[in-house]
Design an enzyme around this catalytic site. Structure first.
Site, PDB file in Angstrom:
ATOM      1  N   HIS A   1      -9.153  -9.200 -10.361  1.00 20.66           N
ATOM      2  CA  HIS A   1     -10.401  -8.440 -10.448  1.00 20.66           C
ATOM      3  C   HIS A   1     -10.221  -7.388 -11.543  1.00 20.66           C
ATOM      4  O   HIS A   1      -9.174  -6.754 -11.650  1.00 20.66           O
ATOM      5  CB  HIS A   1     -10.697  -7.773  -9.102  1.00 20.66           C
ATOM      6  CG  HIS A   1     -11.783  -6.753  -9.179  1.00 20.66           C
ATOM      7  ND1 HIS A   1     -13.005  -7.034  -9.746  1.00 20.66           N
ATOM      8  CD2 HIS A   1     -11.817  -5.451  -8.786  1.00 20.66           C
ATOM      9  CE1 HIS A   1     -13.757  -5.936  -9.690  1.00 20.66           C
ATOM     10  NE2 HIS A   1     -13.064  -4.977  -9.116  1.00 20.66           N
TER      11      HIS A   1
ATOM     12  N   CYS B   1     -16.222  -5.632  -4.446  1.00 22.91           N
ATOM     13  CA  CYS B   1     -15.486  -6.254  -5.558  1.00 22.91           C
ATOM     14  C   CYS B   1     -14.615  -7.425  -5.125  1.00 22.91           C
ATOM     15  O   CYS B   1     -14.160  -8.198  -5.963  1.00 22.91           O
ATOM     16  CB  CYS B   1     -14.640  -5.215  -6.280  1.00 22.91           C
ATOM     17  SG  CYS B   1     -15.645  -3.934  -7.037  1.00 22.91           S
TER      18      CYS B   1
ATOM     19  N   ASN C   1     -16.019  -3.037 -15.056  1.00 22.48           N
ATOM     20  CA  ASN C   1     -15.894  -3.597 -13.706  1.00 22.48           C
ATOM     21  C   ASN C   1     -17.238  -4.201 -13.295  1.00 22.48           C
ATOM     22  O   ASN C   1     -18.199  -3.470 -13.068  1.00 22.48           O
ATOM     23  CB  ASN C   1     -15.476  -2.478 -12.744  1.00 22.48           C
ATOM     24  CG  ASN C   1     -15.274  -2.967 -11.321  1.00 22.48           C
ATOM     25  OD1 ASN C   1     -15.670  -4.075 -10.973  1.00 22.48           O
ATOM     26  ND2 ASN C   1     -14.660  -2.133 -10.495  1.00 22.48           N
TER      27      ASN C   1
HETATM   28  N1  COA Z   1     -14.698  11.523 -19.036  1.00 25.57           N
HETATM   29  C1  COA Z   1     -13.989  12.648 -19.213  1.00 25.57           C
HETATM   30  N2  COA Z   1     -13.390  13.306 -18.202  1.00 25.57           N
HETATM   31  C2  COA Z   1     -13.513  12.780 -16.977  1.00 25.57           C
HETATM   32  C3  COA Z   1     -14.232  11.596 -16.724  1.00 25.57           C
HETATM   33  C4  COA Z   1     -14.846  10.960 -17.811  1.00 25.57           C
HETATM   34  N3  COA Z   1     -15.562   9.831 -17.687  1.00 25.57           N
HETATM   35  N4  COA Z   1     -14.169  11.320 -15.408  1.00 25.57           N
HETATM   36  C5  COA Z   1     -13.435  12.285 -14.849  1.00 25.57           C
HETATM   37  N5  COA Z   1     -13.045  13.172 -15.795  1.00 25.57           N
HETATM   38  C6  COA Z   1     -12.226  14.362 -15.630  1.00 25.57           C
HETATM   39  C7  COA Z   1     -12.348  14.983 -14.259  1.00 25.57           C
HETATM   40  O1  COA Z   1     -13.482  15.823 -14.179  1.00 25.57           O
HETATM   41  C8  COA Z   1     -11.066  15.756 -14.153  1.00 25.57           C
HETATM   42  O2  COA Z   1     -11.209  16.961 -14.872  1.00 25.57           O
HETATM   43  P1  COA Z   1     -10.574  18.317 -14.283  1.00 25.57           P
HETATM   44  O3  COA Z   1      -9.101  18.050 -14.199  1.00 25.57           O
HETATM   45  O4  COA Z   1     -10.989  19.310 -15.307  1.00 25.57           O
HETATM   46  O5  COA Z   1     -11.204  18.494 -12.950  1.00 25.57           O
HETATM   47  C9  COA Z   1     -10.072  14.883 -14.912  1.00 25.57           C
HETATM   48  O6  COA Z   1     -10.861  14.006 -15.746  1.00 25.57           O
HETATM   49  C10 COA Z   1      -9.215  14.053 -13.988  1.00 25.57           C
HETATM   50  O7  COA Z   1     -10.051  13.421 -13.041  1.00 25.57           O
HETATM   51  P2  COA Z   1      -9.492  12.365 -12.036  1.00 25.57           P
HETATM   52  O8  COA Z   1     -10.607  11.807 -11.243  1.00 25.57           O
HETATM   53  O9  COA Z   1      -8.346  12.960 -11.289  1.00 25.57           O
HETATM   54  O10 COA Z   1      -8.943  11.286 -13.074  1.00 25.57           O
HETATM   55  P3  COA Z   1      -8.002  10.078 -12.840  1.00 25.57           P
HETATM   56  O11 COA Z   1      -6.812  10.209 -13.672  1.00 25.57           O
HETATM   57  O12 COA Z   1      -7.817   9.788 -11.378  1.00 25.57           O
HETATM   58  O13 COA Z   1      -8.873   8.904 -13.452  1.00 25.57           O
HETATM   59  C11 COA Z   1     -10.259   7.096 -12.707  1.00 25.57           C
HETATM   60  C12 COA Z   1     -10.140   8.599 -12.898  1.00 25.57           C
HETATM   61  C13 COA Z   1     -11.608   6.826 -12.060  1.00 25.57           C
HETATM   62  C14 COA Z   1     -10.216   6.423 -14.071  1.00 25.57           C
HETATM   63  C15 COA Z   1      -9.096   6.595 -11.846  1.00 25.57           C
HETATM   64  O14 COA Z   1      -8.986   7.371 -10.683  1.00 25.57           O
HETATM   65  C16 COA Z   1      -9.275   5.170 -11.438  1.00 25.57           C
HETATM   66  O15 COA Z   1      -9.245   4.278 -12.252  1.00 25.57           O
HETATM   67  N6  COA Z   1      -9.425   4.878 -10.130  1.00 25.57           N
HETATM   68  C17 COA Z   1      -9.645   3.552  -9.649  1.00 25.57           C
HETATM   69  C18 COA Z   1     -11.111   3.282  -9.770  1.00 25.57           C
HETATM   70  C19 COA Z   1     -11.455   1.845  -9.576  1.00 25.57           C
HETATM   71  O16 COA Z   1     -10.899   0.996 -10.207  1.00 25.57           O
HETATM   72  N7  COA Z   1     -12.405   1.597  -8.696  1.00 25.57           N
HETATM   73  C20 COA Z   1     -12.962   0.328  -8.452  1.00 25.57           C
HETATM   74  C21 COA Z   1     -12.106  -0.455  -7.546  1.00 25.57           C
HETATM   75  S1  COA Z   1     -12.938  -1.960  -7.186  1.00 25.57           S
END
Ligand code: COA
Length: 326
Positions: free
Chosen positions: A253, A119, A283
């Site tokens: 980004h 990215c 993204n």
């Molecule tokens: N829909 C519904 N539930 C979802 C889901 C989706 N698409 N994806 C994950 N979940 C659930 C998980 O299973 C988890 O459930 P549980 O508590 O029952 O186990 C819960 O949501 C929390 O998951 P978690 O991964 O801890 O969520 P989060 O608050 O960290 O959010 C992201 C997830 C991916 C949105 C967040 O971590 C994020 O934005 N990270 C940065 C990612 C990014 O930008 N990457 C690219 C960089 S270039």
């Protein structure tokens, strides 16, 4: 400013874009994987993404964005000296996707190569192009970000497949002297391979049995992103003797609305000076910054003479910034 500097600088003289025709809403993606529009919107700000059709390859989209950027700059394809294409989803292991773009647009005089920095790819490509222009090796460069992440997404992993989209953006970068300080003022690049395992593809182009899917520890990426990006933007400001007040536009980004807001807040930049397209594009990795730049230039928000700060973080981890006056 005193006398005009005879310094040879790189200026963006044209911006172009391409987005696949097929738009996939959060509701539509909820039919493929257990998620909801409310969850995706609340956690990421994403409302839709574009997914490419088979004919919309990385090269096809890169070429389309390049044609638009060249037309905006008023530059003929055979005046291009180099084509640098940033992608994590090349059409082939080799040749570089950039040479397919070269052939498609008829940039016969150019040399062309790809850059792999996930990215952060567009910032890396811009930095390399800027260095080549400053040292006099080239005068006109096409810098492209083009991605087809839909082809490496694991549609059984709801934590990642809802976050990404496809598209391409391109800029024409040209050597200019003088110009009242316009051009790229600085670029800063970083990487830390110790974080390679928090965001990666578990295979490779050309591995028939393992084409690879994107794997991510979202929480850890999120944790690193705000800290590293904030330090990258401060580094750019300090290097130029500027403060956040001097910045007209932050063009980050586009990974996640919460990361974008977090960096803007740490900088003390009001949301009105931050370009956001993650709601419409999701993204698009290396394509996201030139796509956002295109959007804000074409709708008249970003104007010539303004000070623009670009920043990105991606798999590697890689991260960096570019500060420029348009
Ligand atoms: N829909 C519904 N539930 C979802 C889901 C989706 N698409 N994806 C994950 N979940 C659930 C998980 O299973 C988890 O459930 P549980 O508590 O029952 O186990 C819960 O949501 C929390 O998951 P978690 O991964 O801890 O969520 P989060 O608050 O960290 O959010 C992201 C997830 C991916 C949105 C967040 O971590 C994020 O934005 N990270 C940065 C990612 C990014 O930008 N990457 C690219 C960089 S270039």
């Amino acid at each position: 400013m005193g006398e005009l500097s005879p310094l040879r600088r790189s200026r963006i003289t044209g911006v172009g874009h391409y987005l696949p025709e097929h738009i996939v809403s959060n509701d539509e993606i909820s039919l493929r994987v257990e998620t909801s529009d409310a969850w995706i919107t609340e956690r990421t700000g994403i409302r839709q993404r574009h997914f490419s059709a088979p004919f919309e390859t990385t090269a096809f989209m890169g070429a389309a964005a390049s044609r638009e950027a060249l037309a905006a700059a008023g530059v003929e394809a055979d005046s291009v000296d180099a084509i640098i294409l940033a992608t994590a989803t090349p059409d082939q292991a080799f040749p570089a996707t950039a040479v397919h773009v070269q052939a498609a647009i008829g940039a016969k005089r150019a040399f062309a190569f790809d850059i792999s920095a996930a990215c952060s790819g567009f910032i890396y490509a811009l930095s390399v192009a800027d260095s080549m222009i400053r040292c006099g090796q080239v005068s006109t460069v096409l810098v492209i970000g083009s991605e087809v992440y839909s082809r490496i997404l694991n549609f059984e992993d709801r934590g990642t497949c809802v976050l990404f989209g496809d598209g391409a953006g391109a800029v024409v970068l040209q050597a200019k002297t003088g110009g009242e300080g316009a051009g790229i003022l600085s670029t800063h690049l970083h990487s830390d391979g110790a974080f390679a395992e928090i965001l990666y593809v578990d295979g490779a182009v050309g591995q028939r049995d393992r084409p690879g899917h994107l794997v991510m520890n979202g929480r850890e990426v999120f944790r690193q992103a705000v800290t590293l990006l904030s330090s990258a933007v401060n580094e750019a400001l300090e290097a130029n003797g500027l403060t956040a007040k001097d910045i007209d536009w932050l063009v980050p980004h586009q990974a996640n609305r919460r990361i974008i807001d977090g960096v803007g807040k740490k900088l003390g930049l009001p949301p009105e000076r931050v370009v956001v397209t993650v709601d419409k594009h999701a993204n698009t990795s290396a394509a996201s910054i030139p796509l956002a730049l295109y959007q804000a230039v074409s709708d008249g928000r970003i104007k010539p003479g303004q000070l623009i700060l670009l920043e990105a973080l991606g798999g590697g981890l890689t991260w960096g910034s570019a500060l420029l006056r348009l």
